[in-house]
Design a protein around this motif. Structure first.
Motif, mmCIF file in Angstrom:
data_model
loop_
_atom_site.group_PDB
_atom_site.id
_atom_site.type_symbol
_atom_site.label_atom_id
_atom_site.label_comp_id
_atom_site.label_asym_id
_atom_site.label_seq_id
_atom_site.Cartn_x
_atom_site.Cartn_y
_atom_site.Cartn_z
ATOM 1 N N THR B 18 42.120 30.412 -8.998
ATOM 2 C CA THR B 18 42.037 31.879 -8.975
ATOM 3 C C THR B 18 40.770 32.311 -8.237
ATOM 4 O O THR B 18 39.673 31.852 -8.555
ATOM 5 C CB THR B 18 42.005 32.442 -10.409
ATOM 6 N N ALA B 19 40.953 33.184 -7.270
ATOM 7 C CA ALA B 19 39.810 33.747 -6.541
ATOM 8 C C ALA B 19 39.428 35.062 -7.209
ATOM 9 O O ALA B 19 40.298 35.878 -7.520
ATOM 10 C CB ALA B 19 40.171 33.994 -5.089
ATOM 11 N N THR B 20 38.140 35.266 -7.418
ATOM 12 C CA THR B 20 37.651 36.517 -8.009
ATOM 13 C C THR B 20 36.611 37.124 -7.089
ATOM 14 O O THR B 20 35.567 36.504 -6.814
ATOM 15 C CB THR B 20 37.044 36.278 -9.402
ATOM 16 N N LEU B 21 36.886 38.319 -6.597
ATOM 17 C CA LEU B 21 35.983 39.023 -5.695
ATOM 18 C C LEU B 21 35.408 40.240 -6.422
ATOM 19 O O LEU B 21 36.103 40.882 -7.207
ATOM 20 C CB LEU B 21 36.720 39.477 -4.430
ATOM 21 N N THR B 22 34.159 40.556 -6.108
ATOM 22 C CA THR B 22 33.444 41.603 -6.823
ATOM 23 C C THR B 22 33.115 42.770 -5.913
ATOM 24 O O THR B 22 32.764 42.582 -4.747
ATOM 25 C CB THR B 22 32.133 41.040 -7.406
ATOM 26 N N CYS B 23 33.232 43.968 -6.462
ATOM 27 C CA CYS B 23 32.837 45.184 -5.753
ATOM 28 C C CYS B 23 31.988 46.004 -6.718
ATOM 29 O O CYS B 23 32.479 46.430 -7.768
ATOM 30 C CB CYS B 23 34.067 45.969 -5.320
ATOM 31 N N ASN B 24 30.715 46.168 -6.392
ATOM 32 C CA ASN B 24 29.813 46.986 -7.207
ATOM 33 C C ASN B 24 29.422 48.233 -6.430
ATOM 34 O O ASN B 24 29.267 48.185 -5.205
ATOM 35 C CB ASN B 24 28.544 46.204 -7.548
ATOM 36 N N TYR B 25 29.266 49.336 -7.131
ATOM 37 C CA TYR B 25 28.868 50.566 -6.451
ATOM 38 C C TYR B 25 27.759 51.260 -7.237
ATOM 39 O O TYR B 25 27.565 51.027 -8.433
ATOM 40 C CB TYR B 25 30.064 51.506 -6.255
ATOM 41 N N THR B 26 27.029 52.086 -6.540
ATOM 42 C CA THR B 26 25.934 52.832 -7.172
ATOM 43 C C THR B 26 26.338 54.297 -7.266
ATOM 44 O O THR B 26 27.379 54.706 -6.763
ATOM 45 C CB THR B 26 24.652 52.721 -6.323
ATOM 46 N N ASN B 27 25.529 55.078 -7.883
ATOM 47 C CA ASN B 27 25.714 56.530 -7.977
ATOM 48 C C ASN B 27 27.010 56.943 -8.666
ATOM 49 O O ASN B 27 27.418 56.357 -9.634
ATOM 50 C CB ASN B 27 25.574 57.179 -6.597
ATOM 51 N N TYR B 28 27.714 57.879 -8.086
ATOM 52 C CA TYR B 28 28.837 58.497 -8.772
ATOM 53 C C TYR B 28 30.033 57.553 -8.855
ATOM 54 O O TYR B 28 30.190 56.670 -8.020
ATOM 55 C CB TYR B 28 29.249 59.779 -8.045
#
Lengths: 111, 115
Positions: B18-28
């Motif tokens: 299983t491949a797990t990719l991450t997306c993090n964001y700041t602010n709103y």
């Protein structure tokens, strides 16, 4: 159903010239978006057209402009080309404004 | 301004894992978040959209989660195949920030599935 089409596939221009890129959206889609993707970089939002009007613009100089025609196809014009304008220009269309469907892109090379 | 962080380094995994990719964001927090696949020299292809009131979304071997508290989305590909090798882009809706419809894309994570 035909997807988003773009022309030309490749375009080579010299610095200072003007480039015109064209996009035909999926039938029934009224929104067209333009993006710039420089080599190794992410997609940068350029312009959004909907129902013939410019609705939103990214952080690009005024020499990047465009228009949307009554049949919802769109044209992107880049004036006074600079070397750093070399990139893949992607057009996307959307019906409800959520998911976007991209064309194959136009590779612009400025020498 | 909104900043999106995706793993800039390539993710290499073995076929079947299983491949797990991450997306993090700041602010709103956006009203929704999307994932796209992009192959070299081609336009991105829409995969999944998840709204802020949805914790999880599935489509075949794909699964996306959205945690507005952590400001993070995870993208999973189960039983990965070499054909899944591509760059995966995370995109956030900008409507809450600008009042207008636009997407902000992350720079993407390149996934390489080894046979």
């Amino acid at each position: 159903e035909a997807g988003v089409t773009q022309s030309p596939t490749h375009l080579i221009k010299t610095r200072g010239q003007q480039a015109t890129l064209r996009c035909s959206p999926i039938s029934g889609h009224t929104s067209v978006y333009w993006y710039q993707q420089a080599l190794g970089l992410g997609l940068q939002f350029l312009l959004w057209y909907d129902e013939g009007e410019e609705r939103n613009r990214g952080n690009f100089p005024p020499r990047f402009s465009g228009r949307q025609f009554p049949n919802y196809s769109s044209e992107l014009n880049v004036n006074a080309l600079e070397l750093e304008d070399s990139a893949l220009y992607l057009c996307a269309s959307s019906l409800r404004g959520d998911e976007q469907y991209f064309g194959p892109g136009t590779r612009l090379t400025v020498t | 301004s909104q900043k999106i962080e995706q793993n800039s380094e390539a993710l290499n995994i073995q076929e079947g894992k299983t491949a797990t990719l991450t997306c993090n964001y700041t602010n709103y927090s956006p009203a929704y978040l999307q994932w796209y696949r992009q192959d070299p020299g081609r336009g991105p292809v829409f995969l999944l959209l998840i709204r802020e009131n949805e914790k999880e979304k599935r489509k075949e071997r794909l699964k996306v989660t959205f945690d507005t508290t952590l400001k993070q989305s995870l993208f999973h590909i189960t039983a990965s195949q070499p054909a899944d090798s591509a760059t995966y882009l995370c995109a956030l809706d900008m409507r809450r920030r600008t009042g207008r419809r636009a997407l902000t894309f992350g720079s993407g994570t390149r996934l390489q599935v080894q046979p």
